[in-house]
Design a protein around this motif. Sequence first.
Motif, mmCIF file in Angstrom:
data_model
loop_
_atom_site.group_PDB
_atom_site.id
_atom_site.type_symbol
_atom_site.label_atom_id
_atom_site.label_comp_id
_atom_site.label_asym_id
_atom_site.label_seq_id
_atom_site.Cartn_x
_atom_site.Cartn_y
_atom_site.Cartn_z
ATOM 1 N N HIS A 28 0.806 -1.225 0.000
ATOM 2 C CA HIS A 28 0.000 0.000 0.000
ATOM 3 C C HIS A 28 0.839 1.275 0.000
ATOM 4 O O HIS A 28 0.316 2.346 -0.308
ATOM 5 N N ALA A 29 2.129 1.171 0.346
ATOM 6 C CA ALA A 29 2.966 2.378 0.387
ATOM 7 C C ALA A 29 4.401 2.022 0.022
ATOM 8 O O ALA A 29 4.972 1.065 0.551
ATOM 9 N N TYR A 30 4.979 2.819 -0.884
ATOM 10 C CA TYR A 30 6.358 2.641 -1.325
ATOM 11 C C TYR A 30 7.118 3.950 -1.140
ATOM 12 O O TYR A 30 6.586 5.035 -1.402
ATOM 13 N N LEU A 31 8.359 3.819 -0.714
ATOM 14 C CA LEU A 31 9.253 4.969 -0.569
ATOM 15 C C LEU A 31 10.394 4.756 -1.567
ATOM 16 O O LEU A 31 11.219 3.868 -1.392
ATOM 17 N N ILE A 32 10.400 5.554 -2.631
ATOM 18 C CA ILE A 32 11.374 5.385 -3.704
ATOM 19 C C ILE A 32 12.383 6.522 -3.617
ATOM 20 O O ILE A 32 12.031 7.696 -3.741
ATOM 21 N N GLU A 33 13.652 6.163 -3.414
ATOM 22 C CA GLU A 33 14.714 7.135 -3.161
ATOM 23 C C GLU A 33 15.692 7.191 -4.326
ATOM 24 O O GLU A 33 16.071 6.165 -4.892
ATOM 25 N N GLY A 34 16.114 8.399 -4.675
ATOM 26 C CA GLY A 34 17.120 8.561 -5.723
ATOM 27 C C GLY A 34 17.439 10.023 -5.934
ATOM 28 O O GLY A 34 16.635 10.910 -5.631
ATOM 29 N N GLU A 35 18.603 10.301 -6.472
ATOM 30 C CA GLU A 35 19.009 11.675 -6.752
ATOM 31 C C GLU A 35 18.063 12.309 -7.776
ATOM 32 O O GLU A 35 17.377 11.616 -8.526
ATOM 33 N N GLU A 36 18.083 13.640 -7.810
ATOM 34 C CA GLU A 36 17.365 14.365 -8.853
ATOM 35 C C GLU A 36 17.899 13.918 -10.213
ATOM 36 O O GLU A 36 19.101 13.905 -10.443
ATOM 37 N N GLY A 37 16.998 13.529 -11.114
ATOM 38 C CA GLY A 37 17.411 13.094 -12.440
ATOM 39 C C GLY A 37 17.576 11.597 -12.583
ATOM 40 O O GLY A 37 17.844 11.107 -13.686
ATOM 41 N N MET A 38 17.428 10.839 -11.496
ATOM 42 C CA MET A 38 17.603 9.390 -11.564
ATOM 43 C C MET A 38 16.388 8.675 -12.150
ATOM 44 O O MET A 38 16.473 7.502 -12.522
ATOM 45 N N GLY A 39 15.237 9.357 -12.222
ATOM 46 C CA GLY A 39 14.069 8.746 -12.840
ATOM 47 C C GLY A 39 13.057 8.189 -11.864
ATOM 48 O O GLY A 39 12.342 7.237 -12.198
ATOM 49 N N LYS A 40 12.950 8.789 -10.679
ATOM 50 C CA LYS A 40 11.994 8.285 -9.683
ATOM 51 C C LYS A 40 10.556 8.339 -10.197
ATOM 52 O O LYS A 40 9.799 7.387 -10.039
ATOM 53 N N ARG A 41 10.194 9.456 -10.806
ATOM 54 C CA ARG A 41 8.823 9.601 -11.291
ATOM 55 C C ARG A 41 8.546 8.622 -12.430
ATOM 56 O O ARG A 41 7.451 8.060 -12.517
ATOM 57 N N MET A 42 9.513 8.424 -13.286
ATOM 58 C CA MET A 42 9.348 7.484 -14.389
ATOM 59 C C MET A 42 9.132 6.065 -13.870
ATOM 60 O O MET A 42 8.288 5.318 -14.376
ATOM 61 N N VAL A 43 9.889 5.696 -12.843
ATOM 62 C CA VAL A 43 9.738 4.368 -12.236
ATOM 63 C C VAL A 43 8.356 4.234 -11.610
ATOM 64 O O VAL A 43 7.687 3.208 -11.776
ATOM 65 N N ALA A 44 7.907 5.256 -10.884
ATOM 66 C CA ALA A 44 6.597 5.200 -10.235
ATOM 67 C C ALA A 44 5.479 5.107 -11.267
ATOM 68 O O ALA A 44 4.517 4.345 -11.103
ATOM 69 N N ARG A 45 5.589 5.861 -12.348
ATOM 70 C CA ARG A 45 4.570 5.797 -13.392
ATOM 71 C C ARG A 45 4.554 4.433 -14.068
ATOM 72 O O ARG A 45 3.485 3.889 -14.375
ATOM 73 N N ALA A 46 5.751 3.884 -14.300
ATOM 74 C CA ALA A 46 5.828 2.557 -14.917
ATOM 75 C C ALA A 46 5.224 1.496 -14.003
ATOM 76 O O ALA A 46 4.523 0.583 -14.459
ATOM 77 N N ALA A 47 5.495 1.617 -12.692
ATOM 78 C CA ALA A 47 4.908 0.675 -11.732
ATOM 79 C C ALA A 47 3.390 0.815 -11.712
ATOM 80 O O ALA A 47 2.654 -0.193 -11.703
ATOM 81 N N ALA A 48 2.895 2.057 -11.720
ATOM 82 C CA ALA A 48 1.449 2.279 -11.733
ATOM 83 C C ALA A 48 0.826 1.696 -12.991
ATOM 84 O O ALA A 48 -0.266 1.108 -12.959
ATOM 85 N N MET A 49 1.511 1.829 -14.104
ATOM 86 C CA MET A 49 1.008 1.296 -15.373
ATOM 87 C C MET A 49 0.904 -0.227 -15.320
ATOM 88 O O MET A 49 -0.087 -0.822 -15.777
ATOM 89 N N ALA A 50 1.928 -0.870 -14.745
ATOM 90 C CA ALA A 50 1.905 -2.330 -14.622
ATOM 91 C C ALA A 50 0.812 -2.782 -13.659
ATOM 92 O O ALA A 50 0.133 -3.790 -13.904
ATOM 93 N N ILE A 51 0.622 -2.042 -12.575
ATOM 94 C CA ILE A 51 -0.401 -2.413 -11.586
ATOM 95 C C ILE A 51 -1.804 -2.294 -12.165
ATOM 96 O O ILE A 51 -2.672 -3.142 -11.931
#
Length: 351
Positions: A28-51
């Motif tokens: 129900h909750a994920y904490l995704i950590e990474g530097e600015e520019g590492m693609g955190k939002r892209m990863v979250a969107r891809a995960a949401a798309m798969a879900i």
Amino acid sequence: MAGFSEVLGQEHIKEHFQRAVQRRRVAHAYLIEGEEGMGKRMVARAAAMAIQCERQDGFACGECLSCRQMMTGKQPDVREIVHEKPNVLKIDEVREQLVQDMPVRPYANAHKIYIVPDADKMNPQAQNAILKTIEEPPPYGIIFLLVKNRFLMTETVRSRCVKMTLHPLSDAVIVDYLMQKCGVTDYRAEEVAAFAGGNLGKAVRLANGDGFFELKNKVVSVMKKLPKLSDWETEGEAKNITQQKEDIPEFLNLCELWFRDVLYVKSAGDVSGVHFTEEKELLKQYAENESWRGIQENLERIAEERVRISSNVNTDAGMELMLMGMKDGMKDENIKAGYVSEKERRNWRNG
């Protein structure tokens, strides 16, 4: 976007979500950590798309209604939290867009997903506002908290999330992307990759502008001249550096990389892993003529200058103080420590 197929690297995250979707065990909750520019939002969107994909096989098909909606940015059950001020995510914004919205059931999907960029910009009050939602979410609710530093989140929030960290990409992957996707020449792509630290977003930004290479050359120029500068020349060099105030943070980053290269050469005894690949001989000279303590003190001077900038202290004076300390350290510290003789020091300072 086209799901995880567009995400470079991060196989550990891709595999997690593929298994979680297949087994119907998405948290129900994920904490995704990474530097600015590492693609955190892209990863979250891809995960949401798969879900949300109708096939539920852990891979976004790109063809179903949900996937098509994700690719156009119009998926009704995937929300991204926005905030008005760049440096803070206010409690009212969190309440309105997440806490008060989540009880409304999904429009068309089994899940309702919230992506919270810059979640570490929430103050403790805003984090407390979402705590109950994270602790007791409705069965369909999923939250992605995207952060640069997870330790800026309260322990109570961190402990209730599945924590994921984005890994740096290899230089080879970044070089290939810059050449294939951005049309960057092989030489420039390799140079950018050396300074990007595995951060694709940073690599693209550096490759698309000449400012970075000008700053890099400025740092090299300063390091070449620094041992021989008089006090008044040092003052002039500081003023020259601070003419473009917006460039000072990146200049300091490059100075830090320079002395980390010096530290690497001094400890490893070779130059194969340095960032400043064209300045190997100069790095060797620095490594030979700087003490361990002197290198550490230079890194501390750079950190202190960052603090001065954030505190709006006079930048000219601060830069002059930093350069003067580096120069004087070369002249005095190593002689006192017995690393070089006075004659060797004079030769180093006289070029």
